[in-house]
Motif scaffolding. Structure first.
Motif, mmCIF file in Angstrom:
data_model
loop_
_atom_site.group_PDB
_atom_site.id
_atom_site.type_symbol
_atom_site.label_atom_id
_atom_site.label_comp_id
_atom_site.label_asym_id
_atom_site.label_seq_id
_atom_site.Cartn_x
_atom_site.Cartn_y
_atom_site.Cartn_z
ATOM 1 N N ALA A 94 0.850 -1.191 0.000
ATOM 2 C CA ALA A 94 0.000 0.000 0.000
ATOM 3 C C ALA A 94 0.885 1.240 0.000
ATOM 4 N N PHE A 95 0.340 2.348 -0.479
ATOM 5 C CA PHE A 95 1.094 3.601 -0.508
ATOM 6 C C PHE A 95 0.130 4.776 -0.484
ATOM 7 N N VAL A 96 0.640 5.935 -0.133
ATOM 8 C CA VAL A 96 -0.183 7.147 -0.086
ATOM 9 C C VAL A 96 -0.296 7.711 -1.493
ATOM 10 N N SER A 97 -1.526 7.885 -1.956
ATOM 11 C CA SER A 97 -1.759 8.399 -3.305
ATOM 12 C C SER A 97 -2.409 9.784 -3.299
ATOM 13 N N MET A 114 8.416 -2.250 -2.083
ATOM 14 C CA MET A 114 8.362 -1.749 -0.716
ATOM 15 C C MET A 114 9.446 -0.703 -0.487
ATOM 16 N N GLU A 115 10.605 -0.907 -1.086
ATOM 17 C CA GLU A 115 11.715 0.032 -0.915
ATOM 18 C C GLU A 115 11.353 1.411 -1.459
ATOM 19 N N GLN A 116 10.673 1.467 -2.580
ATOM 20 C CA GLN A 116 10.249 2.752 -3.142
ATOM 21 C C GLN A 116 9.242 3.431 -2.218
ATOM 22 N N ILE A 148 -2.475 -2.610 -3.311
ATOM 23 C CA ILE A 148 -2.469 -3.603 -4.376
ATOM 24 C C ILE A 148 -2.118 -4.966 -3.778
ATOM 25 N N ALA A 149 -2.665 -6.022 -4.373
ATOM 26 C CA ALA A 149 -2.339 -7.398 -3.985
ATOM 27 C C ALA A 149 -2.000 -8.161 -5.250
#
Length: 442
Positions: free
Chosen positions: A207-210, A229-231, A269-270
């Motif tokens: 997951a990430f902040v969009s 995950m690193e990004q 995302i999965a």
């Protein structure tokens, strides 16, 4: 001659037959819900009236019960239904808890908690035993005095008032069960679910902040196939695009110094989710995901795939056309369905968004009402996130993992008990990473 007295139909008479009376309790019809039924034996035995209404347990097969409050002795969870012989240590859970913990940066709450977890049961020599797993995290940085004002007046848009309306009593310090500290148990359990999903079928959840306030990451800025995950973890706001990450951080800093707050959106995302996960009609995969996400503190919206924007398309524009890939698999050329069709996963990437409101507790004067029902002004104190979305990222991932784990177990139990129809179905096999389990699965 008097007219005969009409009798109700046999079915109607049977459905309204009453149970015996007992110790002053009125009779209940046999059609009453089982949770309200009681049995009557000898007269000296008290009748039992059972009403189930807890709301603290999530899942049917992989079950998680969370407990604890923001300023109590600690928080945690009990996990039931975990398969045996899964490698598990506190370090596995601590990685995810460290991503969730407060005090990470200037754009999160300054409360200092290490959130160090302890597994109290359910493992032996680093392996799960199949019995309930108890995880405990102590609270160490409580400041109950910061909440003296909130003991007398309701914070606007917070759960203070509604907890009083429901229970007639509440834990004032830190918001009690409505505090985001309750999510520690979810994240600990989610870490375990993530590990099992990866071992079993290679599932990867990110997951990430969009979006933060009015700073919106463009839809094509992130490649769902390759984002890592690193990004995501490369900056304090957890946005994989460095340029937009800086804009989001600046937006949070702007309101933080004014004692205000803003909201945002987390995209999840999965990847590698097996086909066939989810059950119609009431247990559709997207319905389970929506429930999970909207159970998170401060969440206000959920959409999967094209979501509300899908209403702008025609059917011919929106439909995901099928095709056969080089490996002989049924695929879709587009993915506006978000990896789910008819409530069941189709093998494409599952993606969805969760909207979070601005933090309710802010450092500005607001008009409100006291517990004595008087109009008052409130200037709240305490330590709170100016924007919840950076710390919500691991929470969203964890809830997605819990849903997929629960649904995967349900699918295997129902659909893989007997031989499959291999012309249409695929077995849920072990991923290549399952070698981590050897020789324990032999």
């Amino acid at each position: 001659m008097a007219a005969p007295v009409s009798q109700p139909p046999v079915a109607a008479r049977a459905s309204t037959r009453l149970l015996p009376r007992s110790r002053g309790l009125g009779a209940l019809p046999e059609s009453a819900p089982a949770s309200l039924r009681f049995s009557v034996g000898r007269r000296r035995r008290a009748a039992r009236l059972e009403v189930k209404a807890s709301g603290n347990v999530f899942g049917n097969h992989f079950q998680v019960a969370t407990y604890g409050e923001s300023h109590g002795g600690g928080v945690g969870c009990v996990i039931s239904g975990c398969p045996p012989r899964i490698p598990l240590t506190e370090a596995d859970m601590q990685v995810e808890l460290d991503r969730r913990r407060p005090g990470q940066s200037r754009i999160t709450t300054p409360r200092k908690e290490t959130d160090t977890c302890k597994i109290l049961s359910g493992t032996h020599e680093g392996m799960t035993t199949g019995t309930p797993i108890h995880v405990f995290v102590p609270n160490t940085d409580q400041r109950g005095g910061d909440y003296s004002e909130m003991a007398k007046a309701y914070r606007p848009s917070h759960a203070d008032a509604t907890y009083d309306f429901k229970y007639g009593v509440r834990a004032v310090q830190g918001g009690g069960r409505s505090s985001a500290r309750e999510t520690i148990g979810r994240v600990a359990a989610g870490a375990l679910a993530k590990k099992i999903l990866k071992l079993k079928s290679g599932v990867e959840i990110l997951a990430f902040v969009s979006k933060v306030h009015q700073v919106v990451l463009p839809e094509d800025a992130v490649d769902f196939e390759t984002v890592t995950m690193e990004q995501i973890e490369s900056n304090i706001v957890r946005c994989p695009d460095p340029e937009y990450a800086e804009k989001m951080i600046a937006a949070i800093d702007k309101v933080r110094i004014r004692g205000d707050s803003i909201g945002g959106v987390v995209t999840c995302i999965a990847r590698n989710v097996p086909r066939g996960i989810g059950s119609p009609v009431f247990d559709k995969l997207e319905a389970e995901l929506a429930k999970a996400m909207l159970s998170l503190p401060a969440s206000k919206g959920f959409e999967i795939g094209s979501g509300f924007a899908g209403t702008d398309f025609t059917g011919s524009e929106h439909n995901d056309e099928f095709y056969m890939d080089e490996a002989g698999n049924v695929r879709t050329r587009t993915n506006r369905s978000g990896g789910v069709q008819g409530g069941i996963s189709n093998g494409e990437i599952i993606y969805f968004k969760v909207a979070f409101k601005p933090t309710a507790t802010i450092g500005k004067k607001q008009n409100t009402v006291s517990r004595e029902h008087q109009d008052v002004e409130l200037l709240a104190r305490g330590r709170h996130d100016p924007c919840v979305v950076p710390r919500a990222v691991p929470m969203v991932e964890s809830m997605a993992a819990l849903v997929l784990m629960d649904q995967l177990m349900a699918h295997i139990a129902q659909c893989e008990m007997f031989p499959l129809n291999f012309s249409l179905q695929e077995p849920i096999g072990m991923a290549s990473s399952a070698s981590e389990l050897a020789p324990n699965l032999s």
